[in-house]
Write a protein that holds these residues in place. Sequence first.
Motif, PDB file in Angstrom:
ATOM      1  N   ASP A  89     -14.121   7.439   3.030  1.00  0.00           N
ATOM      2  CA  ASP A  89     -14.090   7.772   4.452  1.00  0.00           C
ATOM      3  C   ASP A  89     -13.449   6.675   5.295  1.00  0.00           C
ATOM      4  O   ASP A  89     -13.444   6.759   6.530  1.00  0.00           O
ATOM      5  N   LYS A  90     -12.933   5.657   4.647  1.00  0.00           N
ATOM      6  CA  LYS A  90     -12.355   4.522   5.380  1.00  0.00           C
ATOM      7  C   LYS A  90     -10.988   4.909   5.941  1.00  0.00           C
ATOM      8  O   LYS A  90     -10.036   5.120   5.204  1.00  0.00           O
ATOM      9  N   LYS A  91     -10.887   4.960   7.264  1.00  0.00           N
ATOM     10  CA  LYS A  91      -9.619   5.261   7.932  1.00  0.00           C
ATOM     11  C   LYS A  91      -9.122   4.070   8.743  1.00  0.00           C
ATOM     12  O   LYS A  91      -7.967   4.044   9.165  1.00  0.00           O
ATOM     13  N   THR A  92     -10.021   3.107   8.999  1.00  0.00           N
ATOM     14  CA  THR A  92      -9.651   1.901   9.737  1.00  0.00           C
ATOM     15  C   THR A  92     -10.211   0.683   9.010  1.00  0.00           C
ATOM     16  O   THR A  92     -11.104   0.799   8.169  1.00  0.00           O
ATOM     17  N   PHE A  93      -9.665  -0.464   9.304  1.00  0.00           N
ATOM     18  CA  PHE A  93     -10.228  -1.719   8.823  1.00  0.00           C
ATOM     19  C   PHE A  93     -10.071  -2.784   9.907  1.00  0.00           C
ATOM     20  O   PHE A  93      -9.266  -2.632  10.835  1.00  0.00           O
TER      21      PHE A  93
ATOM     22  N   ILE B 233       0.371   5.121   8.403  1.00  0.00           N
ATOM     23  CA  ILE B 233      -0.942   5.278   9.034  1.00  0.00           C
ATOM     24  C   ILE B 233      -1.089   6.684   9.615  1.00  0.00           C
ATOM     25  O   ILE B 233      -2.100   7.354   9.417  1.00  0.00           O
ATOM     26  N   GLU B 234      -0.050   7.130  10.309  1.00  0.00           N
ATOM     27  CA  GLU B 234      -0.076   8.449  10.945  1.00  0.00           C
ATOM     28  C   GLU B 234      -0.295   9.560   9.931  1.00  0.00           C
ATOM     29  O   GLU B 234      -1.000  10.541  10.196  1.00  0.00           O
ATOM     30  N   ASN B 235       0.286   9.400   8.742  1.00  0.00           N
ATOM     31  CA  ASN B 235       0.141  10.418   7.699  1.00  0.00           C
ATOM     32  C   ASN B 235      -1.004  10.123   6.729  1.00  0.00           C
ATOM     33  O   ASN B 235      -1.105  10.728   5.666  1.00  0.00           O
ATOM     34  N   GLU B 236      -1.848   9.151   7.110  1.00  0.00           N
ATOM     35  CA  GLU B 236      -3.081   8.832   6.393  1.00  0.00           C
ATOM     36  C   GLU B 236      -2.847   8.325   4.976  1.00  0.00           C
ATOM     37  O   GLU B 236      -3.638   8.582   4.065  1.00  0.00           O
TER      38      GLU B 236
ATOM     39  N   GLY C 158       0.803  -1.223   0.000  1.00  0.00           N
ATOM     40  CA  GLY C 158       0.000   0.000   0.000  1.00  0.00           C
ATOM     41  C   GLY C 158       0.828   1.261   0.000  1.00  0.00           C
ATOM     42  O   GLY C 158       0.303   2.360  -0.137  1.00  0.00           O
ATOM     43  N   GLY C 159       2.166   1.110   0.161  1.00  0.00           N
ATOM     44  CA  GLY C 159       3.030   2.285   0.187  1.00  0.00           C
ATOM     45  C   GLY C 159       3.391   2.803  -1.192  1.00  0.00           C
ATOM     46  O   GLY C 159       3.933   3.905  -1.324  1.00  0.00           O
ATOM     47  N   GLY C 160       3.092   2.027  -2.235  1.00  0.00           N
ATOM     48  CA  GLY C 160       3.330   2.484  -3.606  1.00  0.00           C
ATOM     49  C   GLY C 160       4.647   2.024  -4.202  1.00  0.00           C
ATOM     50  O   GLY C 160       5.342   2.808  -4.870  1.00  0.00           O
ATOM     51  N   LYS C 161       4.986   0.760  -4.016  1.00  0.00           N
ATOM     52  CA  LYS C 161       6.250   0.241  -4.572  1.00  0.00           C
ATOM     53  C   LYS C 161       6.269   0.329  -6.098  1.00  0.00           C
ATOM     54  O   LYS C 161       7.279   0.714  -6.693  1.00  0.00           O
ATOM     55  N   THR C 162       5.144  -0.008  -6.738  1.00  0.00           N
ATOM     56  CA  THR C 162       5.090   0.022  -8.207  1.00  0.00           C
ATOM     57  C   THR C 162       5.261   1.441  -8.727  1.00  0.00           C
ATOM     58  O   THR C 162       5.949   1.675  -9.730  1.00  0.00           O
ATOM     59  N   VAL C 163       4.648   2.397  -8.041  1.00  0.00           N
ATOM     60  CA  VAL C 163       4.786   3.801  -8.419  1.00  0.00           C
ATOM     61  C   VAL C 163       6.245   4.235  -8.308  1.00  0.00           C
ATOM     62  O   VAL C 163       6.792   4.899  -9.199  1.00  0.00           O
ATOM     63  N   ILE C 164       6.897   3.824  -7.231  1.00  0.00           N
ATOM     64  CA  ILE C 164       8.291   4.209  -7.008  1.00  0.00           C
ATOM     65  C   ILE C 164       9.200   3.648  -8.087  1.00  0.00           C
ATOM     66  O   ILE C 164       9.995   4.373  -8.697  1.00  0.00           O
TER      67      ILE C 164
ATOM     68  N   GLY D 148      -6.332  -5.124   3.087  1.00  0.00           N
ATOM     69  CA  GLY D 148      -7.384  -4.258   3.653  1.00  0.00           C
ATOM     70  C   GLY D 148      -6.900  -2.895   4.071  1.00  0.00           C
ATOM     71  O   GLY D 148      -7.668  -2.080   4.584  1.00  0.00           O
ATOM     72  N   SER D 149      -5.610  -2.601   3.847  1.00  0.00           N
ATOM     73  CA  SER D 149      -5.004  -1.399   4.431  1.00  0.00           C
ATOM     74  C   SER D 149      -5.122  -0.143   3.567  1.00  0.00           C
ATOM     75  O   SER D 149      -4.711   0.931   3.995  1.00  0.00           O
ATOM     76  N   ARG D 150      -5.676  -0.272   2.377  1.00  0.00           N
ATOM     77  CA  ARG D 150      -5.762   0.903   1.500  1.00  0.00           C
ATOM     78  C   ARG D 150      -6.761   1.926   2.036  1.00  0.00           C
ATOM     79  O   ARG D 150      -7.845   1.584   2.500  1.00  0.00           O
ATOM     80  N   ILE D 151      -6.387   3.192   1.948  1.00  0.00           N
ATOM     81  CA  ILE D 151      -7.327   4.274   2.259  1.00  0.00           C
ATOM     82  C   ILE D 151      -8.383   4.338   1.157  1.00  0.00           C
ATOM     83  O   ILE D 151      -8.070   4.205  -0.019  1.00  0.00           O
ATOM     84  N   TYR D 152      -9.642   4.529   1.557  1.00  0.00           N
ATOM     85  CA  TYR D 152     -10.711   4.569   0.554  1.00  0.00           C
ATOM     86  C   TYR D 152     -11.858   5.432   1.070  1.00  0.00           C
ATOM     87  O   TYR D 152     -12.456   5.135   2.107  1.00  0.00           O
TER      88      TYR D 152
END
Length: 519
Positions: A346-350, A193-196, A50-56, A340-344
């Motif tokens: 209003d989803k801030k938790t899972f 998580i802290e930086n959303e 979810g941190g964006g490895k492919t983008v990097i 399940g960790s992706r932000i979506y």
Amino acid sequence: MSEVLKELETEENKRGKALYSYQKGAIDKIFKCFEDAPEDYHLLYQLPTGGGKTVIFSEIVRQYLRNHNKKVVVLTHRVELCKQTARTLTGFGVVNKVVDSKANLDDQEDYSCYVAMVETLNNRLNEDKLNISDVGLVIIDEAHYNSFTKLFKFFEKSFILGVTATPLSSNVKLPMSDNYNDIIVGESIESLIENEFLAKAENFSYNVGLTSLEVGSNGDYTVKSSEDLYTNTDMLGKLTTAYEKHSKGKKTLIFNNGINTSLFVYDTFKKAGYPIAHLDNTATKKERKAILEWFNKTPDAILTSVSILTTGFDEPSVETIILNRATKSLALYYQMIGRGSRIYKDKKTFTVIDLGNNFHRFGPWGADLDWSKIFSSPNYYLNNIVDDEELESRFRYEMPAELRAAFGNSEEVYFDIKATYVDSVKNGESSKVVLERSIVQQAKICIENSEDVYDALALVKLLGEDIDIRIKDYTKCISRSTFNFVSWLKDDYRKKLNAYLRENFDTVYEEIHGRPPEE
């Protein structure tokens, strides 16, 4: 991070050109290492799912091709990842060619970037059908899989960049430090998580007896032994109860170890009236597409699956992950929960529901793991993972809520076999007093919640799991655990408990209530 800055960065990311600040920082570190290292250097980069490895690495490819007169190869281990990677590279303006089993390579000289699956590329290289003499950079996605190492001999003059969320080899006998010179550890899950950038996990764990599971040649639990456990009525009931308590109405992804287990889960939830689909690697492309489209569009959908959705699957709307299995693989543990960790919106938790003691084995998802140390000394980490027998010895039995309600008149229903055994040894007593005191305690809680002996005997029948756990703890204390002895002890315990109730019900009832039971 300010909301304005984050919104600007998000909009730029949608155009496939700009990156978040931590992603830019990672790219700078990687290129710095690239500039200072020899041409055959192998570098590993770690970043959570979810941190964006492919983008990097897509941006790395773009910058590399702009500044070097050499080509790039990007390797994946699944066809879905291959296609996703090709699309992301295209979004970054990198014209690329997918080298799959049907690819025509007559035009290969027209491309500076190839995207391939490991087995396909291995075949093409062994057949000498792809010219890689001018490849300067090789990027390996999900680098913890050892299947990639067979290709290293073809790229002895290339800079190899492996990327993974978990720098721990899929084969304990082939540590990643044997194939990579160094590691760069990226942003932590806690920071993301802290930086959303990632959602926060709310964890719920159910203690499960796993000592019946067997470990296979790959170092993980076998499908056969897992299915024997997870298809039994008790485990299916525990799964259903956990779902209804923590996830009912939420979009839920269930991971299983074995197709039969997933089918049992499907049947169980279907009969209960819940919207559910099953997916495994035998599904056709058309079936898979239809199921995933249904899952995407159905708010309260449940998808029970086997392995194939751990990588190459991105559905940010997932609200609950259920680990209906145990695993000894740290990488698999993180991959499953990461779905399940992706932000979506209003989803801030899972929600994460663990039915395999995985939290106890690895710690909660996002725990502060020293990835550099795990990379350099994997055996130190692996040898300190507690085995199942030791894990279960720490569990304290908790009555399920429905059962506890039947013993509502009792303040305490737990009995500590181990502590009682230690006390008996200190006092020079026979170990037999441990089970005698356990019987007295269970008889008391049955009588506290009964009006006559027949009620009490009926309650005894509900205590099967509690009794079995007490016998198991007792046999560990006295170091006698043969099958015949344990079976006899369980049967003998029940007979003595029932006999004690019949003989002592009136006396104990009067001690509790200050009056004899009514006739």
